[in-house]
Structures are given as structure tokens and as C-alpha cells.
Design a protein around this motif. Structure first.
Motif, PDB file in Angstrom:
ATOM      1  N   PHE A 296       0.857  -1.180   0.000  1.00 36.34           N
ATOM      2  CA  PHE A 296       0.000   0.000   0.000  1.00 36.34           C
ATOM      3  C   PHE A 296       0.896   1.235   0.000  1.00 36.34           C
ATOM      4  N   ASP A 297       0.298   2.407   0.006  1.00 44.30           N
ATOM      5  CA  ASP A 297       1.093   3.640   0.067  1.00 44.30           C
ATOM      6  C   ASP A 297       1.937   3.653   1.334  1.00 44.30           C
ATOM      7  N   GLY A 298       3.208   3.357   1.180  1.00 40.61           N
ATOM      8  CA  GLY A 298       4.125   3.421   2.304  1.00 40.61           C
ATOM      9  C   GLY A 298       4.068   2.266   3.275  1.00 40.61           C
ATOM     10  N   VAL A 299       3.307   1.209   2.988  1.00 37.73           N
ATOM     11  CA  VAL A 299       3.204   0.078   3.916  1.00 37.73           C
ATOM     12  C   VAL A 299       3.289  -1.239   3.151  1.00 37.73           C
ATOM     13  N   THR A 300       4.119  -2.138   3.644  1.00 37.21           N
ATOM     14  CA  THR A 300       4.184  -3.506   3.133  1.00 37.21           C
ATOM     15  C   THR A 300       3.563  -4.408   4.187  1.00 37.21           C
ATOM     16  N   VAL A 301       2.623  -5.258   3.770  1.00 46.23           N
ATOM     17  CA  VAL A 301       1.921  -6.145   4.694  1.00 46.23           C
ATOM     18  C   VAL A 301       2.060  -7.578   4.207  1.00 46.23           C
ATOM     19  N   VAL A 302       2.470  -8.470   5.115  1.00 47.37           N
ATOM     20  CA  VAL A 302       2.611  -9.892   4.790  1.00 47.37           C
ATOM     21  C   VAL A 302       1.989 -10.704   5.918  1.00 47.37           C
ATOM     22  N   LEU A 303       1.113 -11.626   5.557  1.00 46.62           N
ATOM     23  CA  LEU A 303       0.501 -12.565   6.500  1.00 46.62           C
ATOM     24  C   LEU A 303       0.852 -13.961   6.016  1.00 46.62           C
TER      25      LEU A 303
ATOM     26  N   ALA B 192       3.788  -5.880   9.267  1.00 46.18           N
ATOM     27  CA  ALA B 192       3.500  -4.638   8.547  1.00 46.18           C
ATOM     28  C   ALA B 192       4.705  -3.731   8.727  1.00 46.18           C
ATOM     29  N   SER B 193       5.243  -3.237   7.621  1.00 43.34           N
ATOM     30  CA  SER B 193       6.431  -2.387   7.674  1.00 43.34           C
ATOM     31  C   SER B 193       6.181  -1.093   6.922  1.00 43.34           C
ATOM     32  N   THR B 194       6.593   0.015   7.519  1.00 44.21           N
ATOM     33  CA  THR B 194       6.499   1.314   6.862  1.00 44.21           C
ATOM     34  C   THR B 194       7.838   1.741   6.265  1.00 44.21           C
ATOM     35  N   ASP B 195       8.847   0.889   6.398  1.00 40.15           N
ATOM     36  CA  ASP B 195      10.164   1.178   5.817  1.00 40.15           C
ATOM     37  C   ASP B 195      10.079   0.985   4.303  1.00 40.15           C
ATOM     38  N   PRO B 196      10.368   2.002   3.516  1.00 40.83           N
ATOM     39  CA  PRO B 196      10.241   1.883   2.058  1.00 40.83           C
ATOM     40  C   PRO B 196      11.204   0.863   1.444  1.00 40.83           C
ATOM     41  N   ARG B 197      12.228   0.469   2.181  1.00 42.12           N
ATOM     42  CA  ARG B 197      13.175  -0.522   1.672  1.00 42.12           C
ATOM     43  C   ARG B 197      12.675  -1.947   1.835  1.00 42.12           C
ATOM     44  N   THR B 198      11.584  -2.136   2.572  1.00 44.63           N
ATOM     45  CA  THR B 198      11.043  -3.460   2.849  1.00 44.63           C
ATOM     46  C   THR B 198      10.221  -3.962   1.665  1.00 44.63           C
ATOM     47  N   HIS B 199      10.539  -5.168   1.226  1.00 40.99           N
ATOM     48  CA  HIS B 199       9.791  -5.818   0.154  1.00 40.99           C
ATOM     49  C   HIS B 199       9.153  -7.086   0.709  1.00 40.99           C
TER      50      HIS B 199
END
Length: 124
Positions: free
Chosen positions: A69-76, A88-95
Motif C-alpha cells: 500500500f502507500d508506504g506500507v508492506t503487509v505480509v501474512l 506490517a512495515s512502513t520502511d520503504p526498503r522493505t519488500h
């Protein structure tokens, strides 16, 4: 972390699940989380359960979820046979692929612990 069948919240990082804004940990306060919804984990649980039911109705199997999402990576993803972990990560380097890889590495350690007859504490 969620229980695998009911998706009830089992644990989270940071401050206690049921705390109010005066009990948030330093990181949460520094990032401006003082207005977080106290019911956010229950709401996330309900969303996941609803998504899983939708998958069942359409004949698909639910194995996890990932989104950017905008500025958030979410993985379940499943962590053990009885638990799921939501990152959930707000770090833009997180994929998402990096998060999933780290979850897979953690799964190996949990599987090893599950086979032990005796657990020896390695940290102090």
C-alpha cells in the motif's frame, strides 16, 4: 501473531494489546501512534477471517496474504502449524519477498524447537 483456526490475536510487538495511549512503548510514541484504535487487532482479525471465508466460498485455499500500500508492506504467512504471523512495515526498503524469506527462516527454527525433547536456554 494469530491463532491459526480462529485468528484470535495471540501476541504483538511493542506495548500490551489492551493498553491505552499512556502505556505505548517509546517507538510507538516516537512514531506518533498515540491515536491508534484500541480495537485494531480485533478488526484485523475480523478482516482476515472474512477474507478466508471468501476464499473458501470461491473454492480457493487460504495460505497467506501480501500487499503493498502507500508506504506500507503487509505480509501474512503461517509461522507454525497453529499460528500465522502478520508483519506490517512502513520502511520503504522493505519488500514482501524479504519479509517472507525471513518468516521461512523463522519457521525452520520453530520446527526444530518442536522436535526437541528438552529445551536448553541459549540466551541469558
Amino acid at each position: 501473531m494469530f491463532e491459526g483456526d480462529t485468528f484470535l490475536v495471540m501476541a504483538k510487538s511493542g506495548s500490551p494489546l489492551d493498553c491505552d495511549a499512556t502505556d505505548y512503548d517509546e517507538t510507538e510514541l516516537k512514531l506518533g501512534y498515540k491515536n491508534l484504535d484500541r480495537q485494531r487487532f480485533e478488526k484485523i482479525s475480523e478482516i482476515i477471517k472474512s477474507f478466508r471465508k471468501t476464499c473458501q466460498r470461491t473454492g480457493e485455499s487460504f495460505v497467506g496474504f501480501e500487499a503493498q500500500f502507500d508506504g506500507v508492506t503487509v505480509v501474512l504467512e503461517p509461522l507454525t502449524k497453529n499460528t500465522f504471523i502478520l508483519i506490517a512495515s512502513t520502511d520503504p526498503r522493505t519488500h514482501a519477498a524479504m519479509v517472507k524469506y525471513n518468516i521461512q527462516m523463522a519457521q525452520l527454527h520453530f520446527a526444530e524447537i518442536a522436535t526437541m525433547d528438552k529445551f536448553v536456554r541459549k540466551c541469558r
